[in-house]
Design an enzyme around this catalytic site. Sequence first.
Site, PDB file in Angstrom:
ATOM      1  N   TYR A 175      -0.269  -2.379 -12.424  1.00 39.86           N
ATOM      2  CA  TYR A 175      -1.723  -2.279 -12.619  1.00 39.86           C
ATOM      3  C   TYR A 175      -2.105  -1.548 -13.913  1.00 39.86           C
ATOM      4  O   TYR A 175      -3.233  -1.077 -14.039  1.00 39.86           O
ATOM      5  CB  TYR A 175      -2.405  -1.559 -11.442  1.00 39.86           C
ATOM      6  CG  TYR A 175      -2.152  -2.151 -10.074  1.00 39.86           C
ATOM      7  CD1 TYR A 175      -2.847  -3.283  -9.645  1.00 39.86           C
ATOM      8  CD2 TYR A 175      -1.237  -1.588  -9.188  1.00 39.86           C
ATOM      9  CE1 TYR A 175      -2.646  -3.813  -8.379  1.00 39.86           C
ATOM     10  CE2 TYR A 175      -1.023  -2.113  -7.925  1.00 39.86           C
ATOM     11  CZ  TYR A 175      -1.730  -3.218  -7.525  1.00 39.86           C
ATOM     12  OH  TYR A 175      -1.523  -3.742  -6.268  1.00 39.86           O
ATOM     13  N   CYS A 226     -14.370   2.648 -27.660  1.00 40.37           N
ATOM     14  CA  CYS A 226     -15.589   3.327 -28.085  1.00 40.37           C
ATOM     15  C   CYS A 226     -16.439   3.753 -26.904  1.00 40.37           C
ATOM     16  O   CYS A 226     -17.561   3.253 -26.739  1.00 40.37           O
ATOM     17  CB  CYS A 226     -16.363   2.433 -29.041  1.00 40.37           C
ATOM     18  SG  CYS A 226     -15.438   2.144 -30.538  1.00 40.37           S
ATOM     19  N   ARG A 260       2.509  -1.799  -6.091  1.00 43.07           N
ATOM     20  CA  ARG A 260       2.650  -0.579  -6.903  1.00 43.07           C
ATOM     21  C   ARG A 260       3.984   0.122  -6.674  1.00 43.07           C
ATOM     22  O   ARG A 260       4.660   0.528  -7.624  1.00 43.07           O
ATOM     23  CB  ARG A 260       1.482   0.376  -6.591  1.00 43.07           C
ATOM     24  CG  ARG A 260       1.488   1.661  -7.402  1.00 43.07           C
ATOM     25  CD  ARG A 260       0.267   2.524  -7.133  1.00 43.07           C
ATOM     26  NE  ARG A 260      -0.942   1.912  -7.638  1.00 43.07           N
ATOM     27  CZ  ARG A 260      -1.845   1.285  -6.906  1.00 43.07           C
ATOM     28  NH1 ARG A 260      -1.701   1.201  -5.599  1.00 43.07           N
ATOM     29  NH2 ARG A 260      -2.895   0.727  -7.452  1.00 43.07           N
ATOM     30  N   GLY A 296       0.760  -1.242   0.000  1.00 42.20           N
ATOM     31  CA  GLY A 296       0.000   0.000   0.000  1.00 42.20           C
ATOM     32  C   GLY A 296       0.787   1.286   0.000  1.00 42.20           C
ATOM     33  O   GLY A 296       0.189   2.362   0.022  1.00 42.20           O
ATOM     34  N   ARG A 347      -7.972   2.214 -14.870  1.00 39.01           N
ATOM     35  CA  ARG A 347      -8.363   3.081 -13.754  1.00 39.01           C
ATOM     36  C   ARG A 347      -8.339   4.547 -14.163  1.00 39.01           C
ATOM     37  O   ARG A 347      -9.201   5.331 -13.765  1.00 39.01           O
ATOM     38  CB  ARG A 347      -7.444   2.838 -12.560  1.00 39.01           C
ATOM     39  CG  ARG A 347      -7.782   1.527 -11.880  1.00 39.01           C
ATOM     40  CD  ARG A 347      -6.815   1.180 -10.786  1.00 39.01           C
ATOM     41  NE  ARG A 347      -7.294  -0.003 -10.079  1.00 39.01           N
ATOM     42  CZ  ARG A 347      -6.534  -0.800  -9.342  1.00 39.01           C
ATOM     43  NH1 ARG A 347      -5.244  -0.556  -9.219  1.00 39.01           N
ATOM     44  NH2 ARG A 347      -7.051  -1.854  -8.742  1.00 39.01           N
TER      45      ARG A 347
HETATM   46  C1  PLP Z   1      -3.941  -7.866   0.514  1.00 37.43           C
HETATM   47  C2  PLP Z   1      -3.154  -6.957  -0.370  1.00 37.43           C
HETATM   48  N1  PLP Z   1      -1.828  -6.919  -0.212  1.00 37.43           N
HETATM   49  C3  PLP Z   1      -1.062  -6.125  -0.992  1.00 37.43           C
HETATM   50  C4  PLP Z   1      -1.617  -5.334  -1.966  1.00 37.43           C
HETATM   51  C5  PLP Z   1      -0.709  -4.478  -2.824  1.00 37.43           C
HETATM   52  O1  PLP Z   1      -0.941  -3.141  -2.635  1.00 37.43           O
HETATM   53  P1  PLP Z   1      -0.016  -2.054  -3.336  1.00 37.43           P
HETATM   54  O2  PLP Z   1       0.115  -2.438  -4.760  1.00 37.43           O
HETATM   55  O3  PLP Z   1      -0.733  -0.785  -3.145  1.00 37.43           O
HETATM   56  O4  PLP Z   1       1.296  -2.077  -2.609  1.00 37.43           O
HETATM   57  C6  PLP Z   1      -3.003  -5.331  -2.148  1.00 37.43           C
HETATM   58  C7  PLP Z   1      -3.625  -4.481  -3.188  1.00 37.43           C
HETATM   59  O5  PLP Z   1      -4.770  -4.513  -3.492  1.00 37.43           O
HETATM   60  C8  PLP Z   1      -3.790  -6.177  -1.327  1.00 37.43           C
HETATM   61  O6  PLP Z   1      -5.117  -6.222  -1.469  1.00 37.43           O
END
Ligand code: PLP
Length: 465
Positions: free
Chosen positions: A406, A377, A305, A264, A341
Amino acid sequence: MSTPGSSTSTGSSSGASSGASRSSHRRARAREAALARAVEDGLLGPRSPLVGLLDVDGVLAAVGALNEAFEGPAPVHHTFAAKACGLVPVLRLLADAGMGCEVASPGELEQALAAGFTYDRLVFDSPAKTVEELEFALARGIAINLDNFQELARVDRLLAGREAAGPIGLRVNPQVGAGAIGAMSTATATSKFGIALRDPGAVDAVIDAFAHRPWLDRLHAHVGSQGCPLPLIAEGVRAAYELAERVNAELGRAQITGLDIGGGLPVNFDDEDDRPTYADYVAELRGAAPGLFDGRYTLVTEFGRSLLAKSGTIGTVVEYTKSAGGRRIAVTHAGAQVATRTAFMPDAWPLRVGVFDAEGRPKRGPAEVVDIAGPCCFAGDLTATARALPAVEPGDVVALYDTGAYYFSSHFSYNSLPRPAVYGYRTDPGGRVRFALVREAQSVRGVVEESGLSQADALVALRAT
Ligand SMILES: Cc1ncc(COP(=O)(O)O)c(C=O)c1O
């Protein structure tokens, strides 16, 4: 820092940042060289108007920064969240760099195994694991994070009194609230993930669950992804840590030995810098829960990410330019199929855009305001709106930056558009770019085949019966 011919998501075409690190300069230079070389080699051009590019050194630098930030007495198992870039060669690169892998579906599990991750380097999440998937993971000692009390009861039945072969955790939702993007916030009061800790009786129920299951030895909390500020994530991690302390104290034994703190770390989509850094995150965690790092718990992380985004670029060719209602529009081949997204939630997922000429050289010159459109489209199929960019012309190349996670790896098959090729690249000290094919472009035939070609007669035949 910004590069010539580029615009930030806020529309400014300059905006040099004084904090640009050497690694972000290297990344920008390497990306520019890779785009030019991709054009020269025909990987990007009129006959292949869309490509995904991944900076291998950038990915490895991110892994290095992650390892360095968490160095200390606590054992740490860093896993990569496969959902962020489910491409086998990318997963293998990360396995080779010493990472583990967090998987959340049977497809991700098979990709991780194909990439060479051994069972002990995997973590299996997902709120909807089937009996078969649980049996597979339990039999092989794959670490599992259970999502709810029904799943706990299911594992009770599957283990039938046997010891678990691998770590098993329970996911909790610390209910600390949402970040800037609701859809990315997994610790709201009503989130579908984990056991909602602030609901009446939840903490006692969790303690009871551990008391009756000696094999349950981890707690898991993933507060959210992009848009969650560090203090919010740290507050959620602290809640999980404090709960672990309480469970172990009440049970009078150190039953919880691992804390999976999820991923996250938000990514800076505004300019070239890595911001916040993993070091910033660890400093925040140390402030919120110092005991987390003292070595009593094995820490597990699941970043996605932040490891990949800034090393990825989508390159696309401008097919046409036009104007409507006084607005310039550049029609490209990158839209919702690779930037899903951004197309559906443009305010939450703005991207930096660069403009290059037909030889792949950065364009300069006076800026004009333009929308960058994709091929899909529907009217919202835009990757940038009202952006000040050097004049865009047919045949130019548009680059969408920070798209390593992503984006091109998470294809959306709208309009039956094929998945583009993906290449990894490195530049040697002399600036020479070398490419490696990561994923072949999907052929139009492939699109037709996976849309039921072999069942073409099925419905006509059914009607005839
Ligand atoms: C359980 C869990 N772990 C890790 C991640 C990875 O998150 P990030 O790509 O934001 O680091 C996610 C993303 O949805 C997740 O749901």
